[in-house]
Every structure is written in structure tokens, then in C-alpha cells.
Design an enzyme around this catalytic site. Structure first.
Site, PDB file in Angstrom:
ATOM      1  N   ASP A 144      -5.392   4.256  -6.590  1.00 15.89           N
ATOM      2  CA  ASP A 144      -5.749   3.016  -5.902  1.00 15.89           C
ATOM      3  C   ASP A 144      -7.182   2.577  -6.200  1.00 15.89           C
ATOM      4  O   ASP A 144      -8.104   3.396  -6.168  1.00 15.89           O
ATOM      5  CB  ASP A 144      -5.594   3.280  -4.394  1.00 15.89           C
ATOM      6  N   GLU A 157      -4.689   1.253 -10.672  1.00 14.16           N
ATOM      7  CA  GLU A 157      -4.747  -0.105 -10.155  1.00 14.16           C
ATOM      8  C   GLU A 157      -6.147  -0.665 -10.360  1.00 14.16           C
ATOM      9  O   GLU A 157      -7.104  -0.170  -9.764  1.00 14.16           O
ATOM     10  CB  GLU A 157      -4.430  -0.140  -8.658  1.00 14.16           C
TER      11      GLU A 157
HETATM   12  C1  GLC Z   1      -5.612  -1.445  -3.148  1.00 14.98           C
HETATM   13  C2  GLC Z   1      -4.303  -1.521  -2.377  1.00 14.98           C
HETATM   14  C3  GLC Z   1      -4.520  -2.402  -1.177  1.00 14.98           C
HETATM   15  C4  GLC Z   1      -5.578  -1.772  -0.300  1.00 14.98           C
HETATM   16  C5  GLC Z   1      -6.855  -1.525  -1.084  1.00 14.98           C
HETATM   17  C6  GLC Z   1      -7.784  -0.611  -0.356  1.00 14.98           C
HETATM   18  O1  GLC Z   1      -5.972  -2.671  -3.651  1.00 14.98           O
HETATM   19  O2  GLC Z   1      -3.288  -1.963  -3.203  1.00 14.98           O
HETATM   20  O3  GLC Z   1      -3.337  -2.579  -0.457  1.00 14.98           O
HETATM   21  O4  GLC Z   1      -5.835  -2.615   0.781  1.00 14.98           O
HETATM   22  O5  GLC Z   1      -6.611  -0.915  -2.335  1.00 14.98           O
HETATM   23  O6  GLC Z   1      -7.318   0.705  -0.365  1.00 14.98           O
END
Ligand code: GLC
Ligand code: MG
Ligand code: CA
Length: 573
Positions: free
Chosen positions: A232, A299
Site C-alpha cells: 500500500d 500501489e
Molecule cells: C492506499 C489505499 C487507500 C488508503 C491509503 C492509506 O491508497 O488504497 O484506501 O486510504 O492507502 O493507507
């Protein structure tokens, strides 16, 4: 030199070349190491998938009870958004214990049961790994506030700036969810950084102890049978140590909106890639005994250059968000072509391309592109090389459910306030999965579900789509199959502007019929001569048309004159 010597040298040479070819082939061919290639991964948002205990929130036993759904779809893996102990300030992305399950989702035993059953069905299980921050209720943070060693240095703490006799945040940085990225701790008399909600303090990744803690967490879950991780917000891990003010972006948004600044010091820092490399090494070394490599997805909404660096640093799947971030309903065919070509051109040799259709942070595909174009992205994703990633509900064409301000629970929406919450809230795309037309769409027996079920569940639900001859569900099943065919798995790829409003993709292998996708971007019927413009056989068979196109499967098409209804997509082979 005698002829004989030349002959021997030649044969030696050909042996080497041949050997290299064989080695080259085995490396680039689909070795079991790359089990994710030419497949789909399915994202489960656990709060919304299936509720087994009637409390209105989805849980692990709910997922386990529906594992057959993934087997039916024939996806290779599921990625489950966070299930760890959490005060739920960001619905699980704020973690107060990284190595246990939140009671709302179940127990470690439930998780083991899930992975064991999933394995028996041939479904891999990936977990969300959230390294950038913990919850402010994590014991590390509580001790950090108290300056207890070694936790005092686990987070990013700075003194305030003294302005006219009162303290202000150290700099102008903003939280992704709006407002200052700094929160004052009256106990410690310092500010801590939180790039997301104030309940998600950023961990200090310049501290080797923090890195070690994170490695332990990865190992813990590998020991619990996971097949990989979706990592993440990795591009937020490291901040520029000078903590300088960030420049204004010029975007026409309120001053406390994250988009008002250019995040040149708080995102995409070089050190990110060094950290990722160490995780890759650690995971590989630890799982060497396993037959299959653990999968790492990262991500990061970042530019093409960064994507390449993520690949090179060990990410198998630097998630490609072009269909979410870069392209939208107003994009032209040319913009689609350019974006796809540049991605394919960027993927380093030996790596696998990927395409994300939707996720829990963005409007659903039907809303981003319109109901008529709901299937275009999954069809593109299926025909283009590599891996497809879909979000729960994409397989039945679920749509956003508009929320009122009072119904809004997502911090991104709440922080934006009653005037702007609908621009930021992620609640609309997180509603319960629509299994059937019974109470709560078959998701839960509770009187109230954590987010309301979309009213359209009687029209849009899985049970109904299983019965129908033509449905999003049936189409997606076909697409998963298509992805594994030799042409799509290994053929060459060309993206073509067939007309100004029709995008074409051709996959070819010598001596077999090509696979051809045509996408009509326009809201009216067009007739195209795909044969001439795409250099394809005069007759091809319809593999599948988008739902609502009325194009029947298995009919033979004259490719010199293809009628493409408004917004329709069709795959020929
Ligand atoms: C990423 C997740 C999102 C979350 C953020 C903080 O972007 O996909 O849902 O709010 O990280 O962890
Ligand atoms: Mg429940
Ligand atoms: Ca950070």
C-alpha cells in the site's frame, strides 16, 4: 586453418547459440514462477464482500463461504484489503496490530481456514501490506508519544514553527484526505506527520528498526500461507529530510485540498526503491523453499519513469492505473492508443504488463465510463498482454451508490465537508456485493449494513446474471478463458486507430487466426472496414460482444463491413 577446425568452431558456435535460445526461451516462457501472468486477480474489499455473522460487515468466514465464486470465475488469486486489528479510522488501512485479525473480520484460525480452502480450489491469497503508517492506537505510537526508547524514533516527529509567539506545523504539507499533514501532540510537545488521516501516523523509514519490524510482518504472513502482497502507498514511505514547504500546484481547489500542492518532497523519493529492493530480497530468500515465487504488487499513482523503477526494484506488478487516473470517458481513441503503447514500451524485458479495471479508491467503471461502456475496460484488459486486476462487483457491473452527507463514513469524504464530500468520498464504490435479490442483496441478515446496499440490486446481482444468456458475469468468465489462449498469452500486440472513434487491438501468432478487439468510443453506430485497416482475415468469428451491444457470440463476421452499435466492444477470433 583446416576445414575441419572451422566446422567444429561453427558447430560449437551453433551449440552456444542454440543453448542461448533454449535458455532464453525457458526464461521468457511462462515458467511456474509467473503463475499470475495471463490471469486475473480479484480484489476483495472484506467489509463489503460477504457477512457471515449478521453484524452488517463482511468478514473472513463470509469470504470463505464464497470461495467457489472465484473458482467459477477462474481467477488466479484474490487480494484482500486489510483485515488486521484496526480502530477503522480508514476502514482497516489504520492498523494497531499488524499480526492479528480484527474481531470484526474473525480470527487467525478463520484466516488459516480461508487460505487452506482457497489452496484446495487453486486460488492464491494475497494480503494488503500497509507499511507507510500504523494506527495512532498502535503500541509503538503510544510509546513514541511518551518518548519510550526505541519507539521514540519510530515515527516522523518535528518541532513546531514558532510564528508570532505560537506554534504552527513544521511546514505546509497536506494530508491526502485534506488539511495539514501534521498533528500536534500535547504530551510530546511535537508534531507528527500523517500523510493520510491523523489516525495514521507515518512511520520513520530512515530508522533501520522500523524496516526490521516491517520485514518481520512480511515473514509472519508468509508463515501463514500467503502467496504475496499488495503493498500500500509505497511512494509515500520516505520524505525529503529537509522538510521544505511544497510549491503550489496551481490547481483550482481549496487551499486545504491535497491537490493544491505539488508533492515534490513527500512522495516518490529515490530511497523508496531501495527499500522495495530489500523487501524483494528478504521475501525471496525466505520463500526460496517454496516452488512458486511470492507476488509483489505495488500501489503508486506515479509517472511512467517511476513504474519502470518499481519493476526494476522488484515489484512484479507496479499497478497500472491508466484506466483509472489518466484515461476517462472523454479520452480520445488516440489518447488510449498512446497510453497503452507507452506502457507496453516501458515494461522492462522479462516483466509482465498489468491493467487495473477498478479499486476501492475510485468510482466504479460503469460510473467512470458510463453504463454502455462498462465492459470496455475488462475487454481491453483481457486482450492486452499480461495480468488483469478487477475489483469485486466489476464482474456483475456494479455501480456507485450515491451517498448523502449523513451517510458518509469515508474519512476522505468526511474531511472534505458537506459541500465537497461527493468529490472525495470513496463510499459509493464500497457498497455490499450484490449476490441475489433477497434482503440486503444476500450480503447480510443484519437490519443495517455498514454501508447501504445499492437500490439497484434487484436488477444487478450475481444470481440473475448466472441465469441470463448474456451478462457481465458470463462475459467476464469468457474473458478469463481468452486470456489463457496461446495468441493472447504469447502473441504480438498492435493497437490501431481503426477510425477516429474506433480503437482496435490485434494479437497475432504465426499460422493461427488473430484475436481482434474493436471498441466503439462513440454514442452511435459505426460501420468499419477492419479488414483493411487492421490487415486481418476477411472472416472472423465473434468471441464475445459487450453487454447491451446485441452482438451474438459465435456468428461469422465479414470484417470488411463490421457494424458496431453505439459504445459497443466486440472480440473476434
Ligand atoms: C492506499 C489505499 C487507500 C488508503 C491509503 C492509506 O491508497 O488504497 O484506501 O486510504 O492507502 O493507507
Ligand atoms: Mg460480519
Ligand atoms: Ca511516509
Amino acid at each position: 586453418m583446416s576445414n575441419k577446425v572451422i566446422f567444429t568452431m561453427l558447430s560449437l558456435f551453433s551449440i552456444i547459440v542454440l543453448g542461448a535460445c533454449i535458455i532464453g526461451f525457458t526464461l521468457s516462457a511462462k515458467t511456474p514462477k509467473e503463475w499470475w501472468n495471463n490471469s486475473f486477480i480479484y480484489q476483495v474489499y472484506p467489509r463489503s464482500f460477504m457477512d457471515s455473522d449478521g453484524d452488517g460487515t463482511g468478514d473472513l468466514n463470509g469470504i470463505t463461504s464464497k470461495l467457489e465464486h472465484f473458482a467459477d470465475l477462474n481467477v488466479s488469486a484474490i487480494w484482500i484489503s486489510p483485515i488486521y486489528v484496526s480502530p477503522m479510522a480508514d476502514f482497516g488501512y489504520d492498523i494497531s496490530n499488524f499480526t492479528d485479525i480484527d474481531p470484526v473480520f474473525g480470527t487467525i484460525e478463520d484466516f488459516t481456514n480461508l487460505t487452506t480452502r482457497a489452496k484446495s480450489l487453486g486460488i492464491k491469497v494475497l494480503l494488503d501490506f500497509v507499511p507507510n503508517h500504523s494506527s495512532d492506537e498502535h503500541p509503538w505510537f503510544k510509546q513514541s508519544v511518551q518518548r519510550v526508547k526505541p519507539y521514540d524514533d519510530y515515527y516522523v516527529w518535528l518541532d513546531g514553527k514558532l510564528v508570532n509567539g505560537s506554534y504552527q506545523p513544521p511546514n505546509n504539507w497536506l494530508s491526502v484526505f485534506g488539511g495539514s499533514a501534521w498533528e500536534w501532540s500535547p504530551v510530546r510537545q511535537q508534531y507528527y506527520l500523517h500523510q493520510f488521516t491523523r489516525g495514521q501516523p507515518d512511520l520513520n523509514f530512515t530508522n533501520p528498526l522500523v524496516l526490521m519490524e516491517m520485514e518481520k510482518i512480511l515473514i509472519f504472513w508468509i508463515d501463514h500461507g500467503v502467496d504475496g502482497f499488495r503493498m500500500d502507498a509505497v511512494n509515500y514511505l520516505i520524505e525529503d529530510a529537509r522538510f521544505l514547504d511544497e510549491p503550489a500546484s496551481g490547481a483550482n481547489v481549496p487551499a486545504d485540498d491535497y491537490d493544491s500542492l505539488d508533492h515534490v518532497y513527500s512522495k516518490d523519493m529515490d530511497q523508496t526503491f531501495v527499500i522495495l529492493k530489500t523487501w524483494r530480497k528478504r521475501i525471496d530468500a525466505y520463500s526460496k523453499k517454496d516452488k512458486e515465487q511470492k507476488l509483489i504488487l505495488t500501489e503508486a499513482y506515479a509517472d511512467m519513469e517511476s513504474m519502470k523503477r518499481f519493476y526494476e526494484a522488484g515489484s512484479d506488478v507496479p499497478m497500472n492505473f491508466m484506466f483509472i487516473g489518466q484515461l476517462n470517458a472523454n479520452s480520445t481513441t488516440m489518447e488510449f492508443k498512446r497510453a497503452i503503447d507507452s506502457w507496453l514500451g516501458m515494461v522492462p524485458k522479462g516483466h509482465v504488463a498489468n491493467w487495473v479495471v477498478g479499486n476501492h479508491d475510485n468510482s466504479r467503471v460503469s460510473n467512470r465510463f458510463g453504463a454502455g461502456r462498462a465492459d470496455q475496460l475488462s475487454m481491453l484488459t483481457a486482450v492486452l498482454p499480461g495480468l488483469g486486476i478487477i475489483y469485486y462487483g466489476d464482474e456483475i457491473g456494479m455501480t456507485d451508490r450515491e451517498m448523502t452527507w449523513n451517510e458518509t463514513v469515508d474519512p476522505a469524504g468526511c474531511n472534505a465537508g458537506p459541500e465537497r464530500f461527493m468529490l472525495k468520498s470513496r463510499d459509493p464504490e464500497r457498497t455490499p456485493f450484490q449476490w441475489d435479490d433477497s434482503m440486503n442483496a444476500g450480503f447480510s441478515t443484519a437490519n443495517e449494513t455498514w454501508l447501504p446496499v445499492n437500490d439497484n440490486y434487484k436488477q444487478i446481482n450475481l444470481a440473475k446474471q448466472k441465469m441470463e444468456d448474456v451478462s457481465h458475469y458470463k462475459l467476464l468468465k469468457q474473458l478469463v478463458k481468452l486470456k489463457k489462449t496461446p495468441v493472447v498469452a504469447t502473441g504480438t500486440t498492435e493497437v490501431i486507430l481503426v477510425t477516429e472513434n474506433v480503437l482496435g487491438v490485434i494479437r497475432k501468432l504465426p499460422d493461427v487466426k488473430p484475436v481482434v478487439l474493436l471498441v466503439n468510443f462513440k454514442n452511435e453506430t459505426v460501420v468499419v472496414d477492419a479488414r483493411t485497416w487492421m490487415n486481418i482475415p476477411a472472416e472472423l468469428t465473434v468471441f464475445a460482444g459487450s453487454v447491451g451491444s446485441g452482438i451474438p457470440s459465435e456468428v461469422i463476421m465479414d470484417t470488411t463491413e463490421i457494424y458496431l452499435p453505439a459504445e459497443a466492444s466486440v472480440i473476434l477470433y
